[in-house]
Motif scaffolding. Sequence first.
Motif, mmCIF file in Angstrom:
data_model
loop_
_atom_site.group_PDB
_atom_site.id
_atom_site.type_symbol
_atom_site.label_atom_id
_atom_site.label_comp_id
_atom_site.label_asym_id
_atom_site.label_seq_id
_atom_site.Cartn_x
_atom_site.Cartn_y
_atom_site.Cartn_z
ATOM 1 N N PRO A 71 10.984 -24.352 -19.739
ATOM 2 C CA PRO A 71 11.999 -24.177 -18.693
ATOM 3 C C PRO A 71 11.334 -24.030 -17.325
ATOM 4 O O PRO A 71 10.256 -23.425 -17.214
ATOM 5 C CB PRO A 71 12.708 -22.874 -19.102
ATOM 6 N N SER A 72 11.953 -24.555 -16.306
ATOM 7 C CA SER A 72 11.381 -24.492 -14.957
ATOM 8 C C SER A 72 11.087 -23.052 -14.578
ATOM 9 O O SER A 72 11.847 -22.132 -14.905
ATOM 10 C CB SER A 72 12.351 -25.110 -13.954
ATOM 11 N N PHE A 73 9.989 -22.845 -13.876
ATOM 12 C CA PHE A 73 9.592 -21.487 -13.503
ATOM 13 C C PHE A 73 8.843 -21.509 -12.178
ATOM 14 O O PHE A 73 8.326 -22.533 -11.743
ATOM 15 C CB PHE A 73 8.707 -20.861 -14.590
ATOM 16 N N LYS A 74 8.795 -20.350 -11.565
ATOM 17 C CA LYS A 74 7.996 -20.122 -10.375
ATOM 18 C C LYS A 74 7.207 -18.839 -10.591
ATOM 19 O O LYS A 74 7.674 -17.919 -11.268
ATOM 20 C CB LYS A 74 8.861 -19.987 -9.119
ATOM 21 N N CYS A 75 6.030 -18.775 -10.005
ATOM 22 C CA CYS A 75 5.160 -17.619 -10.208
ATOM 23 C C CYS A 75 5.068 -16.789 -8.928
ATOM 24 O O CYS A 75 4.737 -17.312 -7.863
ATOM 25 C CB CYS A 75 3.771 -18.072 -10.639
ATOM 26 N N ILE A 76 5.382 -15.518 -9.044
ATOM 27 C CA ILE A 76 5.119 -14.557 -7.982
ATOM 28 C C ILE A 76 3.696 -14.064 -8.230
ATOM 29 O O ILE A 76 3.435 -13.326 -9.178
ATOM 30 C CB ILE A 76 6.110 -13.377 -8.041
ATOM 31 N N THR A 77 2.777 -14.510 -7.423
ATOM 32 C CA THR A 77 1.365 -14.282 -7.711
ATOM 33 C C THR A 77 0.979 -12.812 -7.605
ATOM 34 O O THR A 77 1.694 -11.985 -7.016
ATOM 35 C CB THR A 77 0.480 -15.081 -6.743
ATOM 36 N N ALA A 78 -0.182 -12.491 -8.162
ATOM 37 C CA ALA A 78 -0.700 -11.128 -8.069
ATOM 38 C C ALA A 78 -0.940 -10.751 -6.608
ATOM 39 O O ALA A 78 -0.811 -9.573 -6.240
ATOM 40 C CB ALA A 78 -1.991 -11.005 -8.884
ATOM 41 N N GLN A 79 -1.267 -11.723 -5.770
ATOM 42 C CA GLN A 79 -1.447 -11.450 -4.349
ATOM 43 C C GLN A 79 -0.133 -10.957 -3.726
ATOM 44 O O GLN A 79 -0.105 -10.003 -2.950
ATOM 45 C CB GLN A 79 -1.925 -12.709 -3.618
ATOM 46 N N MET A 80 0.962 -11.623 -4.081
ATOM 47 C CA MET A 80 2.255 -11.230 -3.539
ATOM 48 C C MET A 80 2.665 -9.854 -4.058
ATOM 49 O O MET A 80 3.198 -9.023 -3.299
ATOM 50 C CB MET A 80 3.310 -12.266 -3.905
ATOM 51 N N MET A 81 2.425 -9.574 -5.331
ATOM 52 C CA MET A 81 2.743 -8.259 -5.879
ATOM 53 C C MET A 81 1.886 -7.182 -5.216
ATOM 54 O O MET A 81 2.352 -6.072 -4.951
ATOM 55 C CB MET A 81 2.516 -8.255 -7.398
ATOM 56 N N ASN A 82 0.648 -7.522 -4.921
ATOM 57 C CA ASN A 82 -0.224 -6.587 -4.231
ATOM 58 C C ASN A 82 0.304 -6.287 -2.831
ATOM 59 O O ASN A 82 0.201 -5.157 -2.338
ATOM 60 C CB ASN A 82 -1.640 -7.159 -4.164
ATOM 61 N N ALA A 83 0.922 -7.297 -2.193
ATOM 62 C CA ALA A 83 1.512 -7.081 -0.875
ATOM 63 C C ALA A 83 2.654 -6.069 -0.947
ATOM 64 O O ALA A 83 2.814 -5.228 -0.049
ATOM 65 C CB ALA A 83 2.010 -8.411 -0.312
ATOM 66 N N LEU A 84 3.450 -6.124 -2.027
ATOM 67 C CA LEU A 84 4.495 -5.122 -2.199
ATOM 68 C C LEU A 84 3.895 -3.732 -2.367
ATOM 69 O O LEU A 84 4.431 -2.744 -1.856
ATOM 70 C CB LEU A 84 5.358 -5.460 -3.414
ATOM 71 N N GLU A 85 2.789 -3.647 -3.075
ATOM 72 C CA GLU A 85 2.153 -2.350 -3.270
ATOM 73 C C GLU A 85 1.556 -1.813 -1.974
ATOM 74 O O GLU A 85 1.430 -0.607 -1.786
ATOM 75 C CB GLU A 85 1.063 -2.445 -4.341
ATOM 76 N N GLN A 86 1.191 -2.693 -1.055
ATOM 77 C CA GLN A 86 0.610 -2.271 0.215
ATOM 78 C C GLN A 86 1.669 -2.007 1.291
ATOM 79 O O GLN A 86 1.344 -1.526 2.379
ATOM 80 C CB GLN A 86 -0.364 -3.336 0.732
ATOM 81 N N HIS A 87 2.917 -2.319 1.008
ATOM 82 C CA HIS A 87 3.966 -2.187 2.015
ATOM 83 C C HIS A 87 4.121 -0.728 2.442
ATOM 84 O O HIS A 87 4.162 0.175 1.602
ATOM 85 C CB HIS A 87 5.298 -2.703 1.451
ATOM 86 N N PRO A 88 4.240 -0.459 3.759
ATOM 87 C CA PRO A 88 4.400 0.926 4.236
ATOM 88 C C PRO A 88 5.679 1.564 3.689
ATOM 89 O O PRO A 88 6.742 0.947 3.685
ATOM 90 C CB PRO A 88 4.466 0.770 5.761
ATOM 91 N N LEU A 89 5.552 2.785 3.240
ATOM 92 C CA LEU A 89 6.681 3.512 2.652
ATOM 93 C C LEU A 89 6.883 4.839 3.366
ATOM 94 O O LEU A 89 5.912 5.494 3.783
ATOM 95 C CB LEU A 89 6.433 3.783 1.163
ATOM 96 N N ASP A 90 8.140 5.245 3.463
ATOM 97 C CA ASP A 90 8.491 6.543 4.004
ATOM 98 C C ASP A 90 8.283 7.590 2.908
ATOM 99 O O ASP A 90 8.960 7.563 1.870
ATOM 100 C CB ASP A 90 9.950 6.530 4.466
ATOM 101 N N SER A 91 7.360 8.506 3.144
ATOM 102 C CA SER A 91 7.047 9.505 2.123
ATOM 103 C C SER A 91 8.254 10.330 1.736
ATOM 104 O O SER A 91 8.396 10.761 0.583
ATOM 105 C CB SER A 91 5.928 10.432 2.611
#
Length: 897
Positions: A71-91
Motif C-alpha cells: 500500500p502507498s506510504f510516506k515516511c516521516i524520517t527520524a530527522q523530522m521526529m528529532n525536530a519534534l523532540e527539539q521543539h521549544p516547549l512551555d515548561s
Amino acid sequence: MNTRASRPSKRYSSHIDTIGCDVTPLAKRLCHISVAGPLNQSADYSPPNRGQLGGKGMFLRRMEEADLQVPSFKCITAQMMNALEQHPLDSGRLAPHLSGIAYGIVDKPGSKTSLTRIKEHLNLNALQPLDHAIRDKWLKGLSTFIASDDFYQQVKDSEAARHIRDLRRQLEELSPSQPVIVRSSGVNEDNYGDAQAGKYRSEVQGEDDVLRTCLKVMASGYRPEVCPEGGPQPMALIIQHCIDCHYGGVVMSYQSLQDDTVRVEYTPGQPRGSVAGQSGTIPHRIDIDRQAGADNLQYFPGTVSSLFVLQKNTDNNGYSETEIQDAATQSDGGGQRLSNGLVSELREAVTKLEDLLLCPVDVEFAIDHEGRLFLLQVRPVTRLSGGMDFALSIPKPEETLASGEGASEGHCTGPLWVAKNRAADTLPEGAIVVARHGEEWMLEPECLERAAGFVFAAGGTNDHVAITLRQAEKPCLLAGDQYPTVAAQDGQQATLACVRFNGSPGAFVVAGDLTEELASHRTSSAAFSDMPVVETVASRDDLFPPEGTLSQVATAFHWLTDQNARLLAFFAPGGGLECLANPIKLSMSAQRSELLAATQARTKQLIQGAEALLDSYRAFLLLAGDRHSSQLQPLRDELPQLMTRFETLKQTIRSGLERITQPLQGGEKLPVSPGTFCQWLAACHQLQSCLQALDPTEPEQVRSVHELIFALHQRFIRALGPVTLASGQGTVSAKDYITYLDFTPPGEEALLLSPSGKVAIEKLRCPVTVVSMVDALIVNLELGNHTSIIELLEQAEGGKGRTLRMKFSDKFHKPDGSDRPGNLKRMWFLAQLLKAIELDKNADNMKLGCNAVAGEMIVECSHMTTRQAMQDAFEKLIPVLNDLPGLNLHLENTQLG
C-alpha cells in the motif's frame, strides 16, 4: 454481540530542574542522530537508510523497489521526529504530566525546555538500577504528555508538523478519501536478532489532523515497558494507506530450524485480529509445503472469538478499528479458506522476501474485499524452535496434564499460576503463567523476567505474543481444550516442555519436576552463539611445529597427535565453524556478518593447520631415510595424490567462502535475484561439508579437510612402527593385534603403562597401537568404523597437570546426527557410562564435549591427583570402549529414557 472502538491501553507513569531550550532555527539545527541540514522529505534515501527510515520504512522501501504489492506510504524520517523532540516547549504545560516528580518546573512559569533537553538532563541511558523507578515515572509522564493536547497545541504549527501534513496530503492525492494508518518505524525495530514485534503502536488516523495520530504513535516509544535498558530510541514513522480488509494476517516462512513449511495465519477483518494474539482467537491456518506449493497444503479452521473491522467515525473524518466480540466465526467446511491463487501469491511473495532479506521472514498481509493481496510490512524472523533435543520419548497423553502445540521453545519447572483476576505484581518468581490467552502486561519486561513459562488456551504460533516469548526464550504451550485441566492445578509444581524428543517436536505440561531428567538427556546439537567466537582454538603459531620437532620420531609423532587434536577442535562447539551447520540460525543473527567473517578467518586457519599436518606427515615419513619398506612404500607413493586432492579441495573452499560472504557485503542492501536465499543456504551446507564431512571408509579421497585429517591420522599411526624400525629410534614389539612402541631413552622406564594397564589393553578385540614415552602414553584403538585415542599425560598443555584425555570418533552426515540415530545414542550412552564409572573421581572435573558434525566426543579429566589415579581411570575406561562396537545397532530402535 458487543462492539467497542479500540483504544490505546493504559500504562504506568517520574525530577527535573528547569531546563533551557535551544532556540536555534529548525533548519539550522543538527539532528540528534547525526543528520545535518534542513528537513528534506523529498530527499531520495537510496539505498534505503535504516538510520533515517527506521527498520519498517527501510524494508517497505525495498519491497516497493522489488515491485511487491505494498500500500502507498510516506515516511516521516527520524530527522523530522528529532525536530519534534527539539521543539521549544512551555515548561508550565509539561508540569501537570510530571506532577510530583518535576520539581522546579511549576515554580518557573514561562521557562522553555524540549524533549531532547529533558532526555539529556535525565541521561536516561546512564541511570543506575536503583534509579529505574524514577526513570519509569519520567517516561510514563513524558509518554502521557506527548499524546496529550498540551503537546499537540505547542507543536501543531511547527515546520515538522507542516511536513507531516504535507505527506498526508500527498497520500490523499494518490487515493482520495482512503483512510491511513500510522506505524512506528524505530531505528532498532524489525532488526536481525531482535524484531521488537508489537513493541510500539500502530494507529489508524482517527482524528481530522494526522499529527495527533502521529503523536500517539510517537508517545508509545516513551513508555517505560519499551525502554527497559534506558531512554527512548530514535524513531521514524510510516503513514500508509489502510486497507479495508476482508482477511488479514501474518505469514511465517519457517516453522523451525528443521521445518521450512510456510504457515499462514489469518482472521476475517483487519490483521490486528490475528497479529496481536491477545484476544483469545485461534486464527485460521494454512500450512504450505514449500516444494509442492499450493497443490499440497493443509487448512486448519480456527475459532475467531473477536475480529476488528475498519469503520468511519461519526464525529470526524477519521476511522477506527472496531473490535467485534463474540464473533463465533469458526469456519464451516472451509468457507473462509483462502483461494489457491491467493495462497500461491503469498508463497511467491514470501520466497521473494526471503531473497530480499536473506533470512526467514515474517510478513503481515491484507486481502481487500476485491480479493487483492497487499503486503503491509516484513521483518526478519529472529527465533525458531528446533535447537533443543532430548533423548527421551514424548510422554503418553495420560501421563500429562495437557499437551498441545509449542508456540515458543524451551522447558521450565515451577508452580502453575492462573492469571485470572490476579494482579500482575503478585506473580511469583519462576512461576508458569496459565491464562486463556496472552495479554499486554505479560509481555512487559518485569513479567517476562519473573515468569518461567506460559500456558494459554488459545492463540497463534506467529502472532506478537508468540514472537515476543520466543525472543525472550520463554516456553509457551497452546493447550486448547485441555487448558481447564492445567488451570485446575493452580499452585502445583509442574514441568512445561516445548522441545524436540528424539528428533520430533513435543509440547506438554506434566506434574512434578523433570529438570534433572531433561538435563541428563540433552543431546548434542549444532547450536552456536550469536556472538562472534572468541579465540578458543590454537593460534596460528601453535599450528606449526617448533624447530627440531620433526627430527626425532617420538617428538614428531607426539606433535602429529597433538596437531590432530588441535585441528579437530575447530569442529567442536566454540571452534568457530559451527554456524555453517545451521545457516538458517546464522541468517537470523544480528551478528551474521561478523560471524561469517570469524568463520572465514577460522577456515583459513584450519587450512593452514591442515597444510602443516600434511607437510609434517611427509617429514615424518622421511625420517625412515631411503631404506626400503613394504609398509612405507605405499604411503610414500600415495602422498603426491593426497597433496593434489587437497589443493583441489582448497580451491573449492575458497570459492565456497566467496559465495557465502559476498551476498552480505552490502549490509542490509543486499543483491537480489530469484533463489538467492536458497542458493546461499546450499553454499553454506556445501562449505560445511567441504570442511567437516567424514566418510571413514575412504578418507583418502580428501573431499573435506576432516577427511584429510582422518586419513593422515590413520597413516602416521600405521607408519609409526616402520619409521621407528627404519630410523633406529625406539623399539617395536607386537602381540596379537597390539603393536607396542617404546620411545623412552636408555636407562629410563615407561612409568605410565602399568602391568595391569597392559593386561587391560590385551583384552581388547581390536587393532591397538600403544606408544610409550617418558611423560606420555598414547593408545590408539580401531573400533570398526570409528576410532578412539586415549592419552595419559604427565604435564598436559595449558597447565592442566596430569591429564587423561579420550577422543572417540564416529560417522554422521547430518549436523544433528539424525541420519545415524544409533550412533548418536551410542555417544550419549558413552557419556552416561563415563559418569557412572566416575572417570573423574580423582580429577578436578570431567570436561566432555560432543560434536555430531565432526562425529567426535572429547573427554578430558585434568589435574588428576596421582599417576596411580590416572592409571586407574585408564583401566576403567578400556572395558567401556571394548563394548561399544555393535552397540549402535542395539540402540537404533531403542527409546532412551
